[in-house]
Enzyme design. Sequence first.
Site, mmCIF file in Angstrom:
data_model
loop_
_atom_site.group_PDB
_atom_site.id
_atom_site.type_symbol
_atom_site.label_atom_id
_atom_site.label_comp_id
_atom_site.label_asym_id
_atom_site.label_seq_id
_atom_site.Cartn_x
_atom_site.Cartn_y
_atom_site.Cartn_z
ATOM 1 N N LYS A 23 -30.100 10.174 13.557
ATOM 2 C CA LYS A 23 -29.455 8.869 13.703
ATOM 3 C C LYS A 23 -29.059 8.681 15.154
ATOM 4 O O LYS A 23 -28.822 9.642 15.873
ATOM 5 C CB LYS A 23 -28.193 8.817 12.824
ATOM 6 C CG LYS A 23 -27.738 7.433 12.449
ATOM 7 C CD LYS A 23 -28.217 7.024 11.071
ATOM 8 C CE LYS A 23 -27.656 5.707 10.630
ATOM 9 N NZ LYS A 23 -27.967 5.415 9.237
ATOM 10 N N GLY A 62 -17.500 -6.296 0.310
ATOM 11 C CA GLY A 62 -18.350 -6.601 1.470
ATOM 12 C C GLY A 62 -19.597 -7.309 0.979
ATOM 13 O O GLY A 62 -20.368 -6.733 0.223
ATOM 14 N N VAL A 63 -19.753 -8.579 1.376
ATOM 15 C CA VAL A 63 -20.980 -9.287 0.955
ATOM 16 C C VAL A 63 -21.809 -9.628 2.192
ATOM 17 O O VAL A 63 -22.054 -10.788 2.507
ATOM 18 C CB VAL A 63 -20.717 -10.548 0.089
ATOM 19 C CG1 VAL A 63 -20.899 -10.249 -1.371
ATOM 20 C CG2 VAL A 63 -19.356 -11.165 0.343
ATOM 21 N N GLY A 64 -22.233 -8.566 2.887
ATOM 22 C CA GLY A 64 -23.073 -8.713 4.069
ATOM 23 C C GLY A 64 -24.545 -8.721 3.699
ATOM 24 O O GLY A 64 -24.927 -9.169 2.606
ATOM 25 N N ASN A 65 -25.367 -8.217 4.609
ATOM 26 C CA ASN A 65 -26.824 -8.272 4.439
ATOM 27 C C ASN A 65 -27.307 -7.665 3.130
ATOM 28 O O ASN A 65 -28.106 -8.261 2.409
ATOM 29 C CB ASN A 65 -27.513 -7.542 5.603
ATOM 30 C CG ASN A 65 -27.367 -8.331 6.882
ATOM 31 O OD1 ASN A 65 -27.482 -9.549 6.892
ATOM 32 N ND2 ASN A 65 -27.103 -7.630 7.967
ATOM 33 N N VAL A 66 -26.853 -6.456 2.836
ATOM 34 C CA VAL A 66 -27.327 -5.796 1.617
ATOM 35 C C VAL A 66 -26.690 -6.438 0.391
ATOM 36 O O VAL A 66 -27.374 -6.816 -0.570
ATOM 37 C CB VAL A 66 -26.995 -4.280 1.638
ATOM 38 C CG1 VAL A 66 -27.389 -3.643 0.318
ATOM 39 C CG2 VAL A 66 -27.701 -3.587 2.795
ATOM 40 N N ALA A 67 -25.364 -6.575 0.411
ATOM 41 C CA ALA A 67 -24.664 -6.989 -0.804
ATOM 42 C C ALA A 67 -24.982 -8.429 -1.206
ATOM 43 O O ALA A 67 -24.972 -8.751 -2.399
ATOM 44 C CB ALA A 67 -23.163 -6.797 -0.637
ATOM 45 N N TYR A 68 -25.267 -9.292 -0.243
ATOM 46 C CA TYR A 68 -25.637 -10.666 -0.629
ATOM 47 C C TYR A 68 -26.894 -10.613 -1.516
ATOM 48 O O TYR A 68 -26.960 -11.257 -2.562
ATOM 49 C CB TYR A 68 -25.892 -11.532 0.610
ATOM 50 C CG TYR A 68 -26.312 -12.937 0.242
ATOM 51 C CD1 TYR A 68 -25.358 -13.906 -0.082
ATOM 52 C CD2 TYR A 68 -27.662 -13.277 0.154
ATOM 53 C CE1 TYR A 68 -25.746 -15.181 -0.479
ATOM 54 C CE2 TYR A 68 -28.058 -14.556 -0.238
ATOM 55 C CZ TYR A 68 -27.097 -15.497 -0.544
ATOM 56 O OH TYR A 68 -27.474 -16.752 -0.945
HETATM 57 N N1 LIG Z 1 -28.842 -2.482 5.716
HETATM 58 C C1 LIG Z 1 -29.430 -1.485 5.070
HETATM 59 O O1 LIG Z 1 -30.644 -1.512 4.793
HETATM 60 C C2 LIG Z 1 -28.599 -0.303 4.647
HETATM 61 C C3 LIG Z 1 -29.256 0.826 4.131
HETATM 62 C C4 LIG Z 1 -28.480 1.894 3.670
HETATM 63 C C5 LIG Z 1 -27.098 1.839 3.754
HETATM 64 N N2 LIG Z 1 -26.500 0.735 4.277
HETATM 65 C C6 LIG Z 1 -25.023 0.704 4.312
HETATM 66 O O2 LIG Z 1 -24.559 -0.368 3.495
HETATM 67 C C7 LIG Z 1 -23.380 -0.959 4.053
HETATM 68 C C8 LIG Z 1 -23.595 -2.443 4.282
HETATM 69 O O3 LIG Z 1 -24.680 -2.615 5.167
HETATM 70 P P1 LIG Z 1 -25.119 -4.090 5.632
HETATM 71 O O4 LIG Z 1 -26.382 -3.919 6.376
HETATM 72 O O5 LIG Z 1 -25.024 -5.036 4.492
HETATM 73 O O6 LIG Z 1 -23.955 -4.386 6.679
HETATM 74 P P2 LIG Z 1 -23.286 -5.798 7.030
HETATM 75 O O7 LIG Z 1 -22.536 -5.574 8.289
HETATM 76 O O8 LIG Z 1 -24.279 -6.897 6.972
HETATM 77 O O9 LIG Z 1 -22.272 -6.034 5.804
HETATM 78 C C9 LIG Z 1 -21.065 -5.383 5.685
HETATM 79 C C10 LIG Z 1 -20.033 -6.424 5.250
HETATM 80 O O10 LIG Z 1 -18.804 -5.763 4.978
HETATM 81 C C11 LIG Z 1 -17.746 -6.575 5.459
HETATM 82 N N3 LIG Z 1 -16.567 -5.743 5.651
HETATM 83 C C12 LIG Z 1 -16.267 -4.913 6.681
HETATM 84 N N4 LIG Z 1 -15.077 -4.341 6.472
HETATM 85 C C13 LIG Z 1 -14.612 -4.795 5.289
HETATM 86 C C14 LIG Z 1 -13.437 -4.567 4.521
HETATM 87 N N5 LIG Z 1 -12.485 -3.737 4.937
HETATM 88 N N6 LIG Z 1 -13.309 -5.204 3.337
HETATM 89 C C15 LIG Z 1 -14.258 -6.048 2.913
HETATM 90 N N7 LIG Z 1 -15.379 -6.329 3.596
HETATM 91 C C16 LIG Z 1 -15.552 -5.706 4.751
HETATM 92 C C17 LIG Z 1 -18.300 -7.184 6.732
HETATM 93 O O11 LIG Z 1 -17.578 -8.347 7.094
HETATM 94 C C18 LIG Z 1 -19.743 -7.482 6.325
HETATM 95 O O12 LIG Z 1 -19.895 -8.772 5.773
HETATM 96 C C19 LIG Z 1 -23.089 -0.158 5.336
HETATM 97 O O13 LIG Z 1 -22.191 0.873 5.033
HETATM 98 C C20 LIG Z 1 -24.455 0.433 5.705
HETATM 99 O O14 LIG Z 1 -24.331 1.648 6.448
HETATM 100 C C21 LIG Z 1 -27.209 -0.342 4.712
HETATM 101 C C1 LIG Z 2 -33.802 3.805 8.452
HETATM 102 C C2 LIG Z 2 -32.799 2.781 8.105
HETATM 103 C C3 LIG Z 2 -33.317 1.736 7.226
HETATM 104 C C4 LIG Z 2 -31.580 3.503 7.686
HETATM 105 C C5 LIG Z 2 -30.471 2.734 7.022
HETATM 106 N N1 LIG Z 2 -29.629 2.089 7.967
HETATM 107 C C6 LIG Z 2 -29.725 3.759 6.189
HETATM 108 O O1 LIG Z 2 -28.591 4.083 6.439
HETATM 109 O O2 LIG Z 2 -30.309 4.250 5.250
#
Ligand SMILES: NC(=O)c1ccc[n+]([C@@H]2O[C@H](COP(=O)([O-])OP(=O)(O)OC[C@H]3O[C@@H](n4cnc5c(N)ncnc54)[C@H](O)[C@@H]3O)[C@@H](O)[C@H]2O)c1
Ligand SMILES: CC(C)C[C@H](N)C(=O)O
Length: 365
Positions: free
Chosen positions: A80, A180-186
């Site tokens: 990472k 948290g309703v960001g990229n993944v959760a939406y």
């Molecule tokens: N994006 C991926 O493909 C991926 C893959 C594996 C793991 N993850 C993990 O999943 C999680 C979310 O990733 P993402 O890409 O959706 O990120 P993101 O930044 O788009 O979404 C995270 C959301 O959480 C909110 N947030 C932050 N602190 C908060 C709190 N205290 N209470 C409530 N909401 C809060 C943010 O405002 C944001 O909307 C992260 O921990 C990331 O490491 C993501």
């Molecule tokens: C390789 C990436 C898609 C990794 C991703 N951010 C994860 O934590 O799994």
Amino acid sequence: MEIFKYMEHYDYEQLVFCQDRQSGLKAIIAIHDTTLGPALGGTRMWTYESEEEAIEDALRLARGMTYKNAAAGLNLGGGKTVIIGDPRKDKNEEMFRAFGRYIQGLNGRYITAEDVGTTVADMDLIHEETDYVTGISPAFGSSGNPSPVTAYGVYRGMKAAVMEAFGTDSLEGKVVAVQGVGNVAYNLCKHLHEEGAHLVVTDINKEAVRRAVEDFNAKAVEPNDIYSVECDVYAPCALGATINDVTIPQIKAKVIAGAANNQLKDTKHGDLIHEMGIVYAPDYVINAGGVINVADELYGYNSERALKKVEGIYNNIARVIEIAKRDGIPTYQAADRLAEERIERMRNSRSQFLQNGHHILSRRP
Ligand SMILES: NC(=O)c1ccc[n+]([C@@H]2O[C@H](COP(=O)([O-])OP(=O)(O)OC[C@H]3O[C@@H](n4cnc5c(N)ncnc54)[C@H](O)[C@@H]3O)[C@@H](O)[C@H]2O)c1
Ligand SMILES: CC(C)C[C@H](N)C(=O)O
């Protein structure tokens, strides 16, 4: 922090510091273990309070990727990067180009992709300098943003955990509390809503909450109230360490299944929720959809093939639950066992000599 002591304790291979004064790049690449193959893991850009905090995060996340990749059945090791800086203000083209050259210098030991604070556009800039990057634009025949695929994997894994807790994997009528309703959760909410689940959501970003309420008829609660919601499933999708001494007594859910990395503050919290009879879907098993998707680029990206593999997260979670029941251990330990045993098996199978281009035999006149 005694860096070598820490690295030795968890058997890290390499830690690389990258500095470029002109662009302001300050990056730390951590490579944990390459037994299974080159280390693949995303690049996080974050405003760390101190260099020590950034180093710790890089190391911790790299090790998580070793376990994630191994448990997902990928032939990849774990690594990472963290870039120190504010992703909203400090990014520039030269920074990602400079970073790409540092990755190229590692000659394939490390392959990067998106993580919190970095985007497909950033990966495209890195790609100008190196091929050791994934999650680049679909225009290059690549997989693009991994988040929707991560969400699909979390949805599949959640169903497997719900099967264990409720005897059916249907989410219809189930109440899911999403933090948290960001990229993944939406995208996760979209799947859950389509299946008829009732959603309770929270986020520190009001706009993100508004969107989920409007699009999925979700109920909104304040960030600190999400743990005590009367629900069937708690889905942590924001930060790590939200399963801790303060939150556990509040949790009403029978299942914990979400996207966030490093959800357990400490392993003792995994033991505690196990004792409470909560079915916990280990974070790095359930959220592997993104890495499975970007890793498919290494074979020449095929979205159908990648999604098929991501669908298998259902079976992976079911398998972890089965190992946990068989061995009488919490699921987080069962997941570690699954990953560690695979790495050990592969290490042993490679002990046989195979000549390669660098061996003295290849250099004989
Ligand atoms: N994006 C991926 O493909 C991926 C893959 C594996 C793991 N993850 C993990 O999943 C999680 C979310 O990733 P993402 O890409 O959706 O990120 P993101 O930044 O788009 O979404 C995270 C959301 O959480 C909110 N947030 C932050 N602190 C908060 C709190 N205290 N209470 C409530 N909401 C809060 C943010 O405002 C944001 O909307 C992260 O921990 C990331 O490491 C993501
Ligand atoms: C390789 C990436 C898609 C990794 C991703 N951010 C994860 O934590 O799994």
